[in-house]
Design a protein around this motif. Structure first.
Motif, mmCIF file in Angstrom:
data_model
loop_
_atom_site.group_PDB
_atom_site.id
_atom_site.type_symbol
_atom_site.label_atom_id
_atom_site.label_comp_id
_atom_site.label_asym_id
_atom_site.label_seq_id
_atom_site.Cartn_x
_atom_site.Cartn_y
_atom_site.Cartn_z
ATOM 1 N N LEU A 155 3.137 2.432 -9.363
ATOM 2 C CA LEU A 155 3.871 1.165 -9.279
ATOM 3 C C LEU A 155 3.367 0.175 -10.321
ATOM 4 C CD1 LEU A 155 6.005 -0.476 -7.674
ATOM 5 C CD2 LEU A 155 4.130 -1.285 -6.224
ATOM 6 N N LYS A 156 4.292 -0.413 -11.077
ATOM 7 C CA LYS A 156 3.959 -1.373 -12.121
ATOM 8 C C LYS A 156 4.493 -2.771 -11.812
ATOM 9 C CE LYS A 156 1.719 1.106 -15.070
ATOM 10 N NZ LYS A 156 0.287 0.819 -15.188
ATOM 11 N N MET A 177 9.772 4.601 -17.647
ATOM 12 C CA MET A 177 9.683 3.881 -16.385
ATOM 13 C C MET A 177 11.009 4.058 -15.653
ATOM 14 S SD MET A 177 8.488 -0.087 -15.689
ATOM 15 C CE MET A 177 9.777 -0.822 -16.654
ATOM 16 N N TYR A 178 10.952 4.015 -14.328
ATOM 17 C CA TYR A 178 12.173 4.105 -13.533
ATOM 18 C C TYR A 178 12.057 3.150 -12.346
ATOM 19 C CZ TYR A 178 9.427 7.255 -10.521
ATOM 20 O OH TYR A 178 8.471 7.798 -9.707
ATOM 21 N N ALA A 179 13.214 2.726 -11.869
ATOM 22 C CA ALA A 179 13.260 1.778 -10.753
ATOM 23 C C ALA A 179 13.890 2.437 -9.536
ATOM 24 C CB ALA A 179 14.061 0.544 -11.143
ATOM 25 N N LEU A 180 13.346 2.113 -8.369
ATOM 26 C CA LEU A 180 13.861 2.594 -7.093
ATOM 27 C C LEU A 180 14.273 1.409 -6.238
ATOM 28 C CD1 LEU A 180 11.153 5.210 -5.977
ATOM 29 C CD2 LEU A 180 13.236 5.626 -7.275
ATOM 30 N N ALA A 226 7.701 10.481 -3.615
ATOM 31 C CA ALA A 226 8.652 11.522 -4.049
ATOM 32 C C ALA A 226 8.823 11.446 -5.567
ATOM 33 C CB ALA A 226 9.985 11.340 -3.336
ATOM 34 N N HIS A 227 7.719 11.204 -6.254
ATOM 35 C CA HIS A 227 7.752 10.974 -7.699
ATOM 36 C C HIS A 227 8.462 12.079 -8.467
ATOM 37 C CE1 HIS A 227 5.744 11.970 -11.604
ATOM 38 N NE2 HIS A 227 6.294 10.815 -11.893
ATOM 39 N N GLU A 228 8.104 13.328 -8.218
ATOM 40 C CA GLU A 228 8.693 14.430 -8.984
ATOM 41 C C GLU A 228 10.205 14.502 -8.804
ATOM 42 O OE1 GLU A 228 6.758 18.189 -8.452
ATOM 43 O OE2 GLU A 228 4.762 17.333 -8.804
ATOM 44 N N LYS A 260 0.824 -1.220 0.000
ATOM 45 C CA LYS A 260 0.000 0.000 0.000
ATOM 46 C C LYS A 260 0.854 1.264 0.000
ATOM 47 C CE LYS A 260 -3.908 -1.930 2.484
ATOM 48 N NZ LYS A 260 -4.592 -1.994 3.787
ATOM 49 N N ASN A 261 1.910 1.260 0.780
ATOM 50 C CA ASN A 261 2.748 2.459 0.905
ATOM 51 C C ASN A 261 3.621 2.716 -0.315
ATOM 52 O OD1 ASN A 261 1.740 2.878 3.474
ATOM 53 N ND2 ASN A 261 3.387 1.738 4.462
ATOM 54 N N HIS A 262 3.667 1.758 -1.261
ATOM 55 C CA HIS A 262 4.533 1.910 -2.427
ATOM 56 C C HIS A 262 3.756 1.984 -3.746
ATOM 57 C CE1 HIS A 262 8.214 1.255 -0.125
ATOM 58 N NE2 HIS A 262 7.555 0.299 0.526
#
Length: 198
Positions: free
Chosen positions: A135-136, A114-117, A81-83, A74-76
């Motif tokens: 989130l994908k 797309m980007y990964a964290l 902090a997308h921007e 849920k929290n992800h």
């Protein structure tokens, strides 16, 4: 007198030195150099089967029930902090505060779709977000990560497996499909199929 002192120092030095074990010629399938090209098909079959059993101990691919990951993550579901993350990754940064970043470009363009964290405090997971911060996918890592060997499973947010990879060493990974079928061995920048012949 000097000879006696030298002899005692030499003797004590030999006692302190660690013993070096003999190097045995043994192959450990989870380490060592890339040997796929030199194996018979029987050896390849055995290796792939062994790795499959490590990654899928029940003997089959198990997906998460629908809604399970959404509930647990849920929290992800939205990058808070997308921007900041998106701007950093578009600017070429690979780190931002406590997060490692990785961009994914659309074709040969410079557009980051797309980007990964990967949070440094929780490196066993990688979160993949679209350009809007939704989130994908998520990677779960198992084993002694970041040390090899370890394996990773990538799931879509709906709980279905996308792919699985077993990293034998930093240059060698065994890739499996969403159904658990063996795709090939990636060594550096090349992928070798099961029936590759030299």
């Amino acid at each position: 007198m000097k000879k006696k002192i030298f002899s005692w120092i030499l003797f004590l030095g030999l006692l302190v030195l660690p013993t070096v074990p003999a190097i045995a010629e043994s192959f450990d399938y989870v380490g060592g150099s890339f040997d796929w090209l030199y194996m018979s098909n029987e050896e390849r079959t055995e290796r792939v089967s062994h790795i499959f059993n490590i990654m899928f101990p029940k003997g089959y691919v198990a997906n998460f029930p629908r809604g399970f990951l959404k509930d647990r993550l849920k929290n992800h579901l939205k990058d808070r902090a997308h921007e900041a993350h998106y701007e950093a990754v578009c600017a070429g940064y690979t780190h931002y505060k406590d997060v490692d970043l990785q961009p994914f470009f659309a074709g040969k363009s410079k557009f980051v779709y797309m980007y990964a964290l990967q949070y440094q405090k929780a490196p066993q997971k990688t979160f993949y977000y679209d350009a809007m911060g939704k989130l994908k996918f998520i990677d779960f890592r198992y084993g002694d990560y970041p040390q090899c060997p370890y394996y990773t499973k990538k799931y879509a947010i709906n709980g279905k497996l996308v792919r699985a990879m077993y990293l034998q060493n930093p240059d060698t990974m065994y890739i499996f499909s969403d159904k658990g079928s063996f795709i090939g061995v990636k060594y550096q920048n090349n992928v070798y199929g099961f029936n590759y012949q030299r």
